[in-house]
Motif scaffolding. Structure first.
Motif, PDB file in Angstrom:
ATOM      1  N   LEU B  17       0.833  -1.206   0.000  1.00  0.00           N
ATOM      2  CA  LEU B  17       0.000   0.000   0.000  1.00  0.00           C
ATOM      3  C   LEU B  17       0.869   1.258   0.000  1.00  0.00           C
ATOM      4  O   LEU B  17       0.569   2.244  -0.681  1.00  0.00           O
ATOM      5  CB  LEU B  17      -0.938   0.016   1.209  1.00  0.00           C
ATOM      6  CG  LEU B  17      -2.037  -1.046   1.236  1.00  0.00           C
ATOM      7  CD1 LEU B  17      -2.986  -0.800   2.393  1.00  0.00           C
ATOM      8  CD2 LEU B  17      -2.816  -1.066  -0.056  1.00  0.00           C
ATOM      9  N   LEU B  18       1.961   1.218   0.771  1.00  0.00           N
ATOM     10  CA  LEU B  18       2.864   2.375   0.828  1.00  0.00           C
ATOM     11  C   LEU B  18       3.470   2.661  -0.548  1.00  0.00           C
ATOM     12  O   LEU B  18       3.510   3.816  -0.986  1.00  0.00           O
ATOM     13  CB  LEU B  18       3.993   2.100   1.816  1.00  0.00           C
ATOM     14  CG  LEU B  18       3.841   2.661   3.221  1.00  0.00           C
ATOM     15  CD1 LEU B  18       5.016   2.268   4.088  1.00  0.00           C
ATOM     16  CD2 LEU B  18       3.717   4.182   3.199  1.00  0.00           C
ATOM     17  N   ALA B  20       2.288   1.781  -3.459  1.00  0.00           N
ATOM     18  CA  ALA B  20       1.236   2.249  -4.364  1.00  0.00           C
ATOM     19  C   ALA B  20       0.903   3.709  -4.094  1.00  0.00           C
ATOM     20  O   ALA B  20       0.708   4.510  -5.017  1.00  0.00           O
ATOM     21  CB  ALA B  20      -0.010   1.377  -4.206  1.00  0.00           C
ATOM     22  N   TYR B  21       0.860   4.055  -2.803  1.00  0.00           N
ATOM     23  CA  TYR B  21       0.546   5.441  -2.421  1.00  0.00           C
ATOM     24  C   TYR B  21       1.639   6.391  -2.916  1.00  0.00           C
ATOM     25  O   TYR B  21       1.355   7.482  -3.412  1.00  0.00           O
ATOM     26  CB  TYR B  21       0.411   5.527  -0.902  1.00  0.00           C
ATOM     27  CG  TYR B  21      -0.038   6.878  -0.401  1.00  0.00           C
ATOM     28  CD1 TYR B  21      -1.360   7.285  -0.540  1.00  0.00           C
ATOM     29  CD2 TYR B  21       0.845   7.753   0.221  1.00  0.00           C
ATOM     30  CE1 TYR B  21      -1.790   8.510  -0.085  1.00  0.00           C
ATOM     31  CE2 TYR B  21       0.425   8.987   0.684  1.00  0.00           C
ATOM     32  CZ  TYR B  21      -0.887   9.359   0.530  1.00  0.00           C
ATOM     33  OH  TYR B  21      -1.302  10.584   0.980  1.00  0.00           O
ATOM     34  N   TYR B  22       2.867   5.946  -2.774  1.00  0.00           N
ATOM     35  CA  TYR B  22       4.004   6.771  -3.199  1.00  0.00           C
ATOM     36  C   TYR B  22       3.878   7.113  -4.685  1.00  0.00           C
ATOM     37  O   TYR B  22       4.001   8.276  -5.079  1.00  0.00           O
ATOM     38  CB  TYR B  22       5.313   6.019  -2.928  1.00  0.00           C
ATOM     39  CG  TYR B  22       6.540   6.674  -3.497  1.00  0.00           C
ATOM     40  CD1 TYR B  22       7.060   7.843  -2.922  1.00  0.00           C
ATOM     41  CD2 TYR B  22       7.182   6.144  -4.613  1.00  0.00           C
ATOM     42  CE1 TYR B  22       8.186   8.450  -3.454  1.00  0.00           C
ATOM     43  CE2 TYR B  22       8.309   6.752  -5.145  1.00  0.00           C
ATOM     44  CZ  TYR B  22       8.804   7.902  -4.569  1.00  0.00           C
ATOM     45  OH  TYR B  22       9.915   8.505  -5.097  1.00  0.00           O
TER      46      TYR B  22
END
Lengths: 403, 120
Positions: B17-18, B20-22
């Motif tokens: 998730l991190l 992808a968020y980045y």
């Protein structure tokens, strides 16, 4: 408690202690490397204490089916989260939580946070901003990945903790809970919004889980964890103060028994003291400050109650229908069996009644207040309610199977 | 439950998730990013311990929140009082203000930015 659960609990309590130590170091003006050292020592000894006292080494290995269900559930949760992934924090992340963190990362200027007036909510407790500020300072970069990372970890940890705590009782119920969270877009959206409500929900769930373990084992370390979780909830949001007070009142005999009182105080006192210290800088809460003689007339105004009921029903139907169905099924079961709902569920009902009372006497426009916060309040109680319902359903199904 | 497998999954999931968020954040250039770029000029001349008043006609709370966030730890207070000592104005980009005592100003596609210091 199995090792994975202890690790999740440790991570949560560790975050609580980390934020307390960081805030205290700001007040004391300690250099960062000393703060980092104290945090590392604290979380190390916390883990040693927990692993020595409550990790059950004799937990039997789960079947391959259980591992498969868990992996599938987590995968579904991650996929849903990826589909709902935001590209920035929501309104309150920018306006409150990350905003407060920007001050708290400045050792020389953090007190200026309290110079802010309207719309800044500087009376809100600072567990989340302190964690963010501390991690920003360690990484040396003010990146949104830090608040998002905390949000993502919390959002995923809740269903994982629920699964780990229920699969040994009833695998189907554990799987259903995991799936219900994975397909709940409102839960995931709220969780990834970088607000503090999901974190509060996690701490409150942790308190229920540890109390359940205490009741099964009478091991006072669980009282320490439970009190620590309640303390963390208080240090996360003002609602957490109310939730924790209700929880403590419900289990007052357990918390204050001669055997447990030292564990209770060791768990909750650091958070209470830090909260009091923080509140000595912060302005009064706007909901408390806004009370005057009209409060009485609000209390007897039936239309306010009606509006609140309509709003919560709307939110339950739109975003939390699994919770609604599960609650209804449980109440029908209780009626058929002619028994009262379980004590933890009564506790949650009182918590909900507390929220309703806050809405009744709110000095803000009631409709605006409801529209901006009702779903977040359901989110705060959702994991604990699902946990309690899962335990009740597992117990009922096991009893039926034995008959 | 296989403890090691659960640990790997628990670490891996937020990691995914991190990441992808980045990438998603990098791909989006938001209004806050634009404002951040513009406010660098203002940040350079306004001391960190100062208090500014913010005025954005017509009332625009969202932009106030963004500006307040970006200018922290300076204190930025919302006001409609045009006589306050230091006012940070965010005006429509084509607006012509009659403001005097302009300490700093700049324009982009979103706003015309002005820092006014009223003598008292």
């Amino acid at each position: 408690m199995q090792k994975n659960t202890v690790q999740i609990i440790w991570l949560a309590l560790g975050a609580g202690y980390m934020s307390c130590i960081y805030f205290l170091s700001l007040v004391a003006g300690l250099p960062l490397f000393i703060t980092v050292f104290i945090v590392l020592v604290a979380v190390f000894f916390l883990y040693r204490f927990l692993s020595k006292n409550i990790i059950e080494e004799t937990v039997e290995s789960p079947s391959r089916k259980t591992t498969l269900v868990f992996t599938g559930g987590l995968l579904l949760l991650v996929l849903s989260s990826l589909l709902l992934l935001p590209y920035q924090g929501d309104w309150d992340a920018l306006g409150i939580w990350n905003f407060h963190a920007r001050y708290l990362q400045q050792p020389a200027y953090w007190r200026q946070l309290f110079h802010n007036g309207k719309f800044s909510h500087t009376d809100y407790p600072a567990l989340l901003p302190s964690c963010i500020a501390f991690l920003w300072r360690i990484t040396g970069r003010e990146t949104e990945l830090v608040p998002f990372g905390i949000a993502a970890l919390t959002t995923l940890s809740i269903p994982v903790l629920l699964f780990l705590e229920t699969y040994r009782k009833h695998i189907i119920i554990a799987a259903l809970i995991m799936i219900s969270f994975a397909v709940n877009t409102a839960y995931i959206h709220q969780g990834l919004s970088q607000y503090a409500d999901t974190l509060l929900a996690f701490f409150f769930l942790g308190a229920f889980v540890s109390m359940q373990h205490y009741r099964a084992s009478i091991q006072p370390t669980y009282i320490f964890i439970c009190a620590g979780m309640l303390g963390s909830a208080m240090w996360t949001k003002n609602e957490g103060i109310m939730l924790s007070a209700i929880f403590v009142l419900f289990y007052i005999k357990t918390f204050l028994s001669r055997k447990n009182i030292a564990y209770t105080l060791a768990g909750i006192l650091p958070f209470v003291l830090i909260l009091l210290l923080y509140k000595s800088y912060a302005p009064a809460n706007d909901l408390v400050q806004g009370q005057h003689t009209s409060t009485i007339s609000k209390l007897v105004d039936v239309t306010r109650y009606k509006l609140i009921a309509e709003y919560f029903l709307l939110k339950l139907n739109a975003n939390f229908y699994v919770l609604k169905i599960a609650l209804l099924a449980y109440l029908i079961y209780c009626a058929i069996k002619k028994q009262l709902p379980a004590k933890p569920l009564l506790l949650l009902t009182v918590c909900f009644a507390g929220y309703v009372m806050v809405y009744i006497v709110t000095p803000n426009d009631l409709e605006w207040h409801l529209s901006t916060s009702a779903d977040r309040l359901v989110q705060q109680l959702l994991p604990a309610t699902m946990y309690v319902l899962a335990l009740e359903a597992s117990a009922a199904l096991t009893k039926r199977r034995q008959q | 439950m296989n403890s090691r497998l659960v640990n790997i999954l628990i670490i891996l999931s937020p990691g995914i998730l991190l990441a992808a968020y980045y990438f998603k954040t990098r791909a989006h250039y938001t209004a806050t990013d634009q404002l951040e770029q513009k406010l660098q000029g203002l940040q350079a001349i306004v001391p960190t311990n100062s208090t500014l008043y913010f005025n954005c006609p017509p009332e625009n709370l969202e932009t106030y929140m963004q500006a307040r966030y970006l200018l922290a730890p300076r204190t930025v207070l919302y006001t409609r009082d045009t006589t306050a000592d230091t006012i940070f104005y965010l005006l429509p980009p084509t607006a012509i203000s009659g403001n005097k005592n302009i300490a700093w100003q700049s324009t982009d596609s979103q706003f015309h930015y002005q820092l006014i210091i009223n003598p008292h």
